[in-house]
Motif scaffolding. Structure first.
Motif, PDB file in Angstrom:
ATOM      1  N   UNK A  95      11.531  -3.328 -19.474  1.00  0.00           N
ATOM      2  CA  UNK A  95      10.215  -3.890 -19.165  1.00  0.00           C
ATOM      3  C   UNK A  95      10.331  -4.682 -17.868  1.00  0.00           C
ATOM      4  N   UNK A  96      10.151  -3.997 -16.732  1.00  0.00           N
ATOM      5  CA  UNK A  96      10.323  -4.650 -15.438  1.00  0.00           C
ATOM      6  C   UNK A  96       9.094  -5.462 -15.059  1.00  0.00           C
ATOM      7  N   UNK A  97       9.337  -6.598 -14.428  1.00  0.00           N
ATOM      8  CA  UNK A  97       8.253  -7.397 -13.870  1.00  0.00           C
ATOM      9  C   UNK A  97       7.683  -6.684 -12.650  1.00  0.00           C
ATOM     10  N   UNK A  98       6.492  -7.117 -12.240  1.00  0.00           N
ATOM     11  CA  UNK A  98       5.824  -6.471 -11.106  1.00  0.00           C
ATOM     12  C   UNK A  98       6.694  -6.496  -9.851  1.00  0.00           C
ATOM     13  N   UNK A  99       7.332  -7.627  -9.559  1.00  0.00           N
ATOM     14  CA  UNK A  99       8.165  -7.723  -8.359  1.00  0.00           C
ATOM     15  C   UNK A  99       9.329  -6.740  -8.405  1.00  0.00           C
ATOM     16  N   UNK A 100       9.916  -6.561  -9.578  1.00  0.00           N
ATOM     17  CA  UNK A 100      11.031  -5.626  -9.706  1.00  0.00           C
ATOM     18  C   UNK A 100      10.571  -4.188  -9.483  1.00  0.00           C
ATOM     19  N   UNK A 101       9.382  -3.864  -9.973  1.00  0.00           N
ATOM     20  CA  UNK A 101       8.833  -2.523  -9.742  1.00  0.00           C
ATOM     21  C   UNK A 101       8.560  -2.314  -8.255  1.00  0.00           C
ATOM     22  N   UNK A 102       8.041  -3.343  -7.612  1.00  0.00           N
ATOM     23  CA  UNK A 102       7.778  -3.240  -6.169  1.00  0.00           C
ATOM     24  C   UNK A 102       9.079  -2.995  -5.395  1.00  0.00           C
ATOM     25  N   UNK A 103      10.148  -3.707  -5.762  1.00  0.00           N
ATOM     26  CA  UNK A 103      11.448  -3.495  -5.105  1.00  0.00           C
ATOM     27  C   UNK A 103      11.923  -2.066  -5.303  1.00  0.00           C
ATOM     28  N   UNK A 104      11.861  -1.600  -6.548  1.00  0.00           N
ATOM     29  CA  UNK A 104      12.298  -0.243  -6.877  1.00  0.00           C
ATOM     30  C   UNK A 104      11.532   0.783  -6.031  1.00  0.00           C
ATOM     31  N   UNK A 105      10.222   0.648  -5.984  1.00  0.00           N
ATOM     32  CA  UNK A 105       9.410   1.643  -5.289  1.00  0.00           C
ATOM     33  C   UNK A 105       9.546   1.531  -3.781  1.00  0.00           C
ATOM     34  N   UNK A 106       9.726   0.310  -3.275  1.00  0.00           N
ATOM     35  CA  UNK A 106       9.932   0.145  -1.837  1.00  0.00           C
ATOM     36  C   UNK A 106      11.216   0.826  -1.392  1.00  0.00           C
ATOM     37  N   UNK A 107      12.208   0.837  -2.266  1.00  0.00           N
ATOM     38  CA  UNK A 107      13.476   1.489  -1.941  1.00  0.00           C
ATOM     39  C   UNK A 107      13.394   3.003  -2.152  1.00  0.00           C
ATOM     40  N   UNK A 108      12.934   3.421  -3.323  1.00  0.00           N
ATOM     41  CA  UNK A 108      12.980   4.845  -3.672  1.00  0.00           C
ATOM     42  C   UNK A 108      12.041   5.686  -2.817  1.00  0.00           C
ATOM     43  N   UNK A 109      10.834   5.199  -2.582  1.00  0.00           N
ATOM     44  CA  UNK A 109       9.816   5.966  -1.858  1.00  0.00           C
ATOM     45  C   UNK A 109       9.472   5.350  -0.510  1.00  0.00           C
ATOM     46  N   UNK A 110       9.272   4.049  -0.488  1.00  0.00           N
ATOM     47  CA  UNK A 110       8.763   3.400   0.712  1.00  0.00           C
ATOM     48  C   UNK A 110       9.711   3.396   1.887  1.00  0.00           C
ATOM     49  N   UNK A 111      10.998   3.324   1.624  1.00  0.00           N
ATOM     50  CA  UNK A 111      11.958   3.178   2.724  1.00  0.00           C
ATOM     51  C   UNK A 111      11.923   4.369   3.669  1.00  0.00           C
ATOM     52  N   UNK A 112      11.805   5.563   3.136  1.00  0.00           N
ATOM     53  CA  UNK A 112      11.806   6.753   3.991  1.00  0.00           C
ATOM     54  C   UNK A 112      10.505   6.880   4.777  1.00  0.00           C
ATOM     55  N   UNK A 113       9.400   6.445   4.192  1.00  0.00           N
ATOM     56  CA  UNK A 113       8.139   6.435   4.931  1.00  0.00           C
ATOM     57  C   UNK A 113       8.165   5.372   6.028  1.00  0.00           C
ATOM     58  N   UNK A 114       8.725   4.217   5.720  1.00  0.00           N
ATOM     59  CA  UNK A 114       8.798   3.151   6.729  1.00  0.00           C
ATOM     60  C   UNK A 114       9.709   3.545   7.888  1.00  0.00           C
ATOM     61  N   UNK A 115      10.833   4.192   7.584  1.00  0.00           N
ATOM     62  CA  UNK A 115      11.745   4.569   8.668  1.00  0.00           C
ATOM     63  C   UNK A 115      11.148   5.673   9.531  1.00  0.00           C
ATOM     64  N   UNK A 116      10.187   6.401   8.993  1.00  0.00           N
ATOM     65  CA  UNK A 116       9.538   7.438   9.795  1.00  0.00           C
ATOM     66  C   UNK A 116       8.776   6.821  10.964  1.00  0.00           C
ATOM     67  N   UNK A 117       8.046   5.745  10.708  1.00  0.00           N
ATOM     68  CA  UNK A 117       7.339   5.094  11.811  1.00  0.00           C
ATOM     69  C   UNK A 117       8.307   4.280  12.667  1.00  0.00           C
ATOM     70  N   UNK A 118       9.354   3.757  12.057  1.00  0.00           N
ATOM     71  CA  UNK A 118      10.371   3.053  12.839  1.00  0.00           C
ATOM     72  C   UNK A 118      11.046   4.014  13.812  1.00  0.00           C
ATOM     73  N   UNK A 119      11.288   5.247  13.372  1.00  0.00           N
ATOM     74  CA  UNK A 119      11.890   6.246  14.258  1.00  0.00           C
ATOM     75  C   UNK A 119      10.995   6.508  15.462  1.00  0.00           C
ATOM     76  N   UNK A 120       9.682   6.595  15.235  1.00  0.00           N
ATOM     77  CA  UNK A 120       8.767   6.766  16.354  1.00  0.00           C
ATOM     78  C   UNK A 120       8.842   5.608  17.329  1.00  0.00           C
TER      79      UNK A 120
END
Length: 308
Positions: A181-206
């Motif tokens: 039973x993860x807290x909201x912040x823990x879910x945000x961390x998980x999703x920022x790493x699993x999905x968000x990081x690759x999307x963020x690095x895409x604009x960082x690459x640009x």
């Protein structure tokens, strides 16, 4: 002449598809002895002929903010897409999400076999860094090194791979099958790493390709992080409300697996409210670019409203 978001998505997808096809040709490159036929077929199955190519689009459009033409950004864009495709091949394996369909087609381990799928994913992962190391990614070695490090950090231990590990743990894989039973912040961390990081690095690459200032790079990263969070919430909503025909894979699996999502934690109405706020945050982060950021702002709306 003005082009719609669909036109731009289609153009970047076509350019990426062509670069991927070239990179996945059967002929061995200098330093390679040969390319096994079955391995190449499996890699092409996992990487070619499907998907929105959102990550390459983000690389190309972010680079365009700094006057970099698409043909000078497409190799870096393709490298990031290789990482994305490898992650999908591995995510679909029985040991992970155990999916039979991806983009409306049999997953790689179903079309071939599990061992071949593992190696196909490995091949796509290493190909990404091969592409970034070449001069066609960028003529300046320092920029290529920065791209390699940024992508490694986003896709590795503290990024996508680490996020997948947190996701498996949240499902109860390592605690007797009882979901955590993860807290909201823990879910945000998980999703920022699993999905968000690759999307963020895409604009960082640009930004790296375009020689952005520190402030411009920070603005694009803020946009990418908000976009990544919005993408995952939209994906979680689709898993609840979408159909397999729309999504191109099984739906309803998050609840069945006990996955930790913001939809399950907050409920659909609150998740939709958060999604709207993230889209607004993404658009606000583009303020330093003025009208030039309009395409990326529209992309945030597209991510939130997509049905596949």
């Amino acid at each position: 002449m003005t082009f719609s978001l669909k036109d731009r998505l289609d153009a970047s997808a076509a350019a990426t598809e062509a670069r991927l096809a070239l990179a996945l040709a059967d002929a061995a490159l200098p330093g390679e002895r040969l390319r096994p036929e079955r391995l190449m077929a499996a890699m092409r199955h996992g990487a070619l002929g499907g998907g929105k190519r959102l990550r390459p689009f983000l690389v190309i459009e972010s680079a365009a903010l700094f006057g970099i033409p698409a043909d000078q950004a497409v190799t870096a864009a393709t490298a990031i897409e290789c990482i994305h495709c490898y992650s999908l091949v591995h995510d679909d394996l029985p040991a992970m999400d155990d999916d039979d369909l991806r983009r409306g087609r049999p997953t790689v381990h179903r079309a071939f076999d599990e061992a071949t799928a593992i190696l196909a994913g490995d091949g796509l992962l290493t190909l990404a860094f091969d592409l970034l190391a070449g001069e066609d990614a960028h003529p300046d070695p320092a920029v290529r090194i920065a791209l390699v490090r940024a992508l490694a950090r986003a896709s590795g231990i503290g990024g996508m791979v680490g996020g997948q590990m947190l996701d498996l743990a949240a499902e109860g894989r390592f605690s007797g099958g009882t979901p955590l039973a993860l807290a909201e912040d823990a879910i945000r961390d998980l999703q920022a790493m699993k999905t968000g990081a690759l999307l963020a690095v895409s604009v960082e690459a640009g930004a790296l390709l375009g020689g952005a200032t520190a402030d411009e790079r920070a603005a694009l990263l803020a946009y990418g992080r908000a976009l990544g969070a919005a993408f995952q919430i939209a994906d979680d909503i689709l898993d609840v409300e979408g159909t397999a025909e729309e999504v191109g894979k099984k739906v309803g699996k998050d609840a069945a697996a006990g996955k930790a999502t913001l939809v399950s934690r907050l409920g659909l109405p609150a998740a939709r409210t958060l999604l709207d706020r993230l889209v607004a945050d993404a658009s606000a982060a583009l303020a330093p670019f003025g009208a030039r950021g309009a395409v990326l702002a529209e992309a945030a709306l597209f991510v939130a409203n997509r049905r596949n």
